[in-house]
Write a protein that holds these residues in place. Structure first.
Motif, mmCIF file in Angstrom:
data_model
loop_
_atom_site.group_PDB
_atom_site.id
_atom_site.type_symbol
_atom_site.label_atom_id
_atom_site.label_comp_id
_atom_site.label_asym_id
_atom_site.label_seq_id
_atom_site.Cartn_x
_atom_site.Cartn_y
_atom_site.Cartn_z
ATOM 1 N N VAL A 134 0.766 -1.175 -0.079
ATOM 2 C CA VAL A 134 -0.033 0.179 -0.083
ATOM 3 C C VAL A 134 0.981 1.354 0.015
ATOM 4 O O VAL A 134 0.506 2.153 -0.784
ATOM 5 C CB VAL A 134 -0.882 -0.191 1.247
ATOM 6 C CG1 VAL A 134 -1.584 1.348 1.223
ATOM 7 C CG2 VAL A 134 -2.006 -1.147 0.953
ATOM 8 N N GLU A 180 2.334 1.887 -3.191
ATOM 9 C CA GLU A 180 1.190 1.919 -4.207
ATOM 10 C C GLU A 180 1.419 1.040 -5.276
ATOM 11 O O GLU A 180 1.306 1.205 -6.513
ATOM 12 C CB GLU A 180 1.391 3.425 -4.784
ATOM 13 C CG GLU A 180 1.062 4.432 -4.144
ATOM 14 C CD GLU A 180 1.032 6.033 -4.545
ATOM 15 O OE1 GLU A 180 0.733 5.912 -6.044
ATOM 16 O OE2 GLU A 180 1.090 6.852 -3.789
ATOM 17 N N ASP A 191 -0.047 -1.401 -7.237
ATOM 18 C CA ASP A 191 -1.316 -2.173 -7.748
ATOM 19 C C ASP A 191 -1.461 -3.417 -8.302
ATOM 20 O O ASP A 191 -2.283 -4.231 -7.917
ATOM 21 C CB ASP A 191 -1.852 -1.170 -9.205
ATOM 22 C CG ASP A 191 -1.963 0.206 -8.704
ATOM 23 O OD1 ASP A 191 -0.950 0.883 -8.153
ATOM 24 O OD2 ASP A 191 -3.005 0.836 -9.244
ATOM 25 N N ILE A 220 -5.370 2.146 -2.016
ATOM 26 C CA ILE A 220 -4.143 3.171 -1.651
ATOM 27 C C ILE A 220 -4.838 4.435 -1.449
ATOM 28 O O ILE A 220 -3.933 4.951 -0.345
ATOM 29 C CB ILE A 220 -3.281 3.034 -3.031
ATOM 30 C CG1 ILE A 220 -2.660 1.745 -3.210
ATOM 31 C CG2 ILE A 220 -2.242 4.293 -3.015
ATOM 32 C CD1 ILE A 220 -2.256 1.575 -4.726
ATOM 33 N N LYS A 278 -3.324 4.591 2.454
ATOM 34 C CA LYS A 278 -1.792 4.893 2.477
ATOM 35 C C LYS A 278 -1.495 5.903 3.738
ATOM 36 O O LYS A 278 -2.259 6.904 3.834
ATOM 37 C CB LYS A 278 -1.285 5.504 1.243
ATOM 38 C CG LYS A 278 0.066 5.766 0.990
ATOM 39 C CD LYS A 278 0.513 6.206 -0.310
ATOM 40 C CE LYS A 278 2.060 6.572 -0.064
ATOM 41 N NZ LYS A 278 2.292 7.143 -1.646
#
Length: 200
Positions: A101, A104, A106, A124, A128
């Motif tokens: 997370v 980032e 994905d 995220i 985050k």
């Protein structure tokens, strides 16, 4: 809210466990029920999340406080319900998930069932910077004779007491590292020190 269940672990099923508490069997939905295998037919304490909706009340069980905390954060994300959150918990190392997370990632997030690109971006966006406060309660033993589980239980009870006094989960999580350093003995002492920290 039911924060935990303590009783005899009587059954382990594919997606849940049954805990007998003085003759009443509580079914707890779990991400990985067989992590409790060693406790079968023994007394156990399992952290729980009590999910209430119009047509059902469901108890979810977790192997530790970090797993429960991540579950509550995941179900706060748009597009992820309890079933989806359990699916993520069942196939992830928590520290690895938090790291994904934060960077980032994905691709890592979309590897979980039911998590597409849009949901991964939402995870995220919503989480985050909010998961790195997670701590493994009672992760040190200072030779006091107190076990890690004792420390965990007392700290958890203190957290529940503080929440009943109106403090938020975020406020409480912020002071936990400081409470661990204090090496307090007993729930009452932990609560007193926590209140002093919260009122600073």
């Amino acid at each position: 809210m039911i924060a935990y269940i303590k009783g005899i672990l009587t059954y382990i099923q594919d997606d849940s466990v049954i805990v007998d508490v003085q003759g009443v069997g509580y079914e707890l939905k779990c991400a990985s029920p067989f992590v409790f295998q060693d406790a079968l037919n023994k007394e156990i304490k399992i952290n729980t999340y009590h999910h209430v909706r119009e047509d059902a009340q469901i108890l979810y069980g977790f192997k530790n406080e970090d797993e429960k905390y991540l579950f509550t954060k995941l179900i706060s994300v748009s597009g992820i319900g309890p079933k989806g959150a359990l699916g993520i918990l069942g196939g992830v190392d928590i520290s690895g998930f938090v790291a994904a997370v934060e960077r980032e990632d994905d691709k890592f997030l979309t590897s979980f069932p039911g998590v597409g690109k849009k949901t991964a971006r939402q995870i995220i966006l919503d989480l985050k910077g909010k998961l790195n406060t997670m701590v493994s309660i009672g992760n040190s033993d200072h030779g006091t004779g107190e076990t890690k589980q004792d420390t965990n239980d007392e700290l958890q009870e203190a957290q529940e007491a503080l929440m009943s006094l109106g403090y938020t989960d975020r406020e409480i999580k912020r002071i936990i590292p400081e409470l661990q350093k204090e090496n307090s003995k007993g729930t009452d002492e932990i609560i007193r020190k926590a209140l002093a920290l919260l009122m600073k």
